[in-house]
Design an enzyme around this catalytic site. Sequence first.
Site, PDB file in Angstrom:
ATOM      1  CG  MET A 139      -1.765  -1.224   1.356  1.00 41.49           C
ATOM      2  SD  MET A 139      -2.430  -1.512   3.014  1.00 41.49           S
ATOM      3  CE  MET A 139      -3.129   0.049   3.429  1.00 41.49           C
ATOM      4  N   GLY A 153       1.318   4.275   4.272  1.00 45.22           N
ATOM      5  CA  GLY A 153       2.147   3.351   3.485  1.00 45.22           C
ATOM      6  C   GLY A 153       2.565   2.131   4.269  1.00 45.22           C
ATOM      7  CB  SER A 154       1.586  -0.227   5.648  1.00 46.02           C
ATOM      8  OG  SER A 154       0.332   0.277   5.232  1.00 46.02           O
ATOM      9  NE  ARG A 155       4.418  -7.508   2.964  1.00 42.95           N
ATOM     10  CZ  ARG A 155       5.581  -7.961   3.406  1.00 42.95           C
ATOM     11  NH1 ARG A 155       6.713  -7.385   3.072  1.00 42.95           N
ATOM     12  NH2 ARG A 155       5.632  -8.995   4.202  1.00 42.95           N
TER      13      ARG A 155
END
Length: 168
Positions: free
Chosen positions: A51, A137-139
């Site tokens: 993301m 922002g990440s996963r």
Amino acid sequence: MPATALAAGMLWFFRDPEREITQGRVISPADGVVQSIMPWKDGRTRVAIFMSPLNVHVNRAPLAGTVTSVEHIPGGFVPAFNKESENNERVVWHFDTELGDIEMVQIAGAVARRIVPYVPQGTKVEQGERIGLIRFGSRVDIYLPEGVDVAVEVGQATTAGVTRLDRD
């Protein structure tokens, strides 16, 4: 003027649009791009969705079921697209579903310093229901059970609650 621009940027980043939830066994929990699809030794397949800061960061339940655990694990904050992000701060979810135990992991990135679960252990959730937020922002990784064929490809864009991850 800079304060107005900052406020507008924050409102845009934390947007949470309504979605028409797709019917299917497993739907994407996150907006983003499929970063990797990896088979695991136990027969499951991990689908990792990156993301970016431009994506919606509200995550959704990939299946209907009961949240059996929500575990926060402290860790680092390297970019979520790096292999080293395996040691980042995370929240590990387990859902009791019609397909059995489904594991989903929200992973913080370099900028994302906060994962906010919306629902506690023991909550019954509907497929596509909002369950949490990762800031900036990440996963999100989801582990599909053995026997579930993956319907997405690396590099494919996903939409939370809309993109089907499994194939009939």
